[in-house]
Design a protein around this motif. Structure first.
Motif, PDB file in Angstrom:
ATOM      1  N   SER B  93       0.732  -1.340  -0.191  1.00 41.73           N
ATOM      2  CA  SER B  93      -0.016  -0.127  -0.111  1.00 41.73           C
ATOM      3  C   SER B  93       0.893   1.212   0.005  1.00 41.73           C
ATOM      4  O   SER B  93       2.118   1.177   0.107  1.00 41.73           O
ATOM      5  N   SER B  94       0.274   2.397  -0.519  1.00 38.99           N
ATOM      6  CA  SER B  94       1.115   3.649  -0.459  1.00 38.99           C
ATOM      7  C   SER B  94       0.233   4.522   0.737  1.00 38.99           C
ATOM      8  O   SER B  94      -1.048   4.373   0.936  1.00 38.99           O
ATOM      9  N   GLY B  96      -1.436   7.638   2.249  1.00 30.87           N
ATOM     10  CA  GLY B  96      -2.648   8.446   1.798  1.00 30.87           C
ATOM     11  C   GLY B  96      -3.752   7.662   0.768  1.00 30.87           C
ATOM     12  O   GLY B  96      -4.545   8.166   0.429  1.00 30.87           O
ATOM     13  N   PHE B  97      -3.292   6.329   0.559  1.00 36.61           N
ATOM     14  CA  PHE B  97      -4.324   5.587  -0.138  1.00 36.61           C
ATOM     15  C   PHE B  97      -4.743   4.622   0.460  1.00 36.61           C
ATOM     16  O   PHE B  97      -3.775   3.662   1.393  1.00 36.61           O
ATOM     17  N   GLN B  98      -6.036   4.059   0.517  1.00 40.73           N
ATOM     18  CA  GLN B  98      -6.461   2.922   1.346  1.00 40.73           C
ATOM     19  C   GLN B  98      -6.163   1.362   0.921  1.00 40.73           C
ATOM     20  O   GLN B  98      -6.245   0.614   1.409  1.00 40.73           O
ATOM     21  N   LYS B  99      -6.124   1.353  -0.376  1.00 44.54           N
ATOM     22  CA  LYS B  99      -6.221  -0.121  -0.956  1.00 44.54           C
ATOM     23  C   LYS B  99      -4.954  -0.689  -0.889  1.00 44.54           C
ATOM     24  O   LYS B  99      -3.846  -0.059  -0.877  1.00 44.54           O
ATOM     25  N   LEU B 100      -5.141  -1.928  -0.557  1.00 37.55           N
ATOM     26  CA  LEU B 100      -4.001  -2.926  -0.814  1.00 37.55           C
ATOM     27  C   LEU B 100      -3.894  -3.482  -2.050  1.00 37.55           C
ATOM     28  O   LEU B 100      -4.924  -4.085  -2.548  1.00 37.55           O
TER      29      LEU B 100
END
Lengths: 118, 112
Positions: B93-94, B96-100
């Motif tokens: 993940s990154s 600031g972003f929620q998605k895995l």
């Protein structure tokens, strides 16, 4: 140990019907997610939800999909008019939010609902 | 979308030996990496994670190594036990972003 629960474990529906998949996230978690895994493929992100609104969604999450937190414990995924290609395992996940919902925030997954569209 | 790759679909190891599962990624924005274990008909179970500011994280029999320059991480299980037999997913993940973003998984079989 707290865990994410999902109901039903298996849902069979006819193409074009609406389905609602239910999840109870871990109680003090702030972020909620839905993922799906089509048989033989990767686990794919669908949507994340925080503070009663969608915070991020993938291109898969089109107008046929919606999410809701109808009360303080449940988190639901609705598919308005199911298609054959919606057949998959659907996983709910939650995270505490200490990492802002991304970054260092570990997501914990439920056991999944197997959706079969006939 | 091949941002996270697990090139070995399966691995067989004898009980007591080391299991090494590998994962490569292409997105340099990824800064948090996780390993999940999955049994059939169950959801992914979190095992161990590592932030990009570290190159190693250890938890009991599980150690994850991160090589940022090579965009490569690995999970070491020592000693391997038959109960470790499952599919192992690498995810990234990154901030600031929620998605895995998940890899395709490696099926580990530990034989007695």
């Amino acid at each position: 140990e707290p865990e994410v629960t999902q109901t039903p474990s298996h849902q069979v529906t006819q193409m074009g019907q609406e389905v609602i998949l239910r999840c109870v996230p871990i109680s003090n978690h702030l972020y909620f997610y839905w993922y799906r895994q089509i048989l033989g493929q990767k686990v794919e992100f669908l949507v994340s939800f925080y503070n009663n609104e969608i915070s991020e969604k993938s291109e898969i999450f089109d107008d046929q999909f919606s999410v809701e937190r109808p009360d303080g414990s449940n988190f639901t995924l609705k598919i308005r008019s199911t298609k054959l290609e919606d057949s998959a395992m659907y996983f709910c996940a939650s995270s505490g939010g200490s990492g802002g919902g991304g970054g260092t925030d570990t997501q914990y997954f439920g056991p999944g609902t197997r959706l079969t569209v006939l | 979308d091949q941002q996270v790759k697990q090139n070995s679909p399966s691995l067989s190891v004898q009980e007591g030996r080391i299991s090494i599962l590998n994962c490569d990624y292409t997105n340099s924005m990824f800064d948090y990496f996780l390993w999940y274990k999955k049994y059939p008909a169950e959801g992914p179970t979190f095992l161990i994670s590592i932030s990009s500011i570290k190159d190693k994280n250890e938890d009991g029999r599980f150690t994850v190594f991160l090589n940022k320059s090579a965009k490569h991480l690995s999970l070491h299980i020592v000693p391997s036990q038959p109960g470790d037999s499952a599919v192992y997913f690498c995810a990234a993940s990154s901030t600031g972003f929620q998605k895995l973003v998940f890899g395709t998984g490696t099926r580990l079989l530990v034989s007695p």
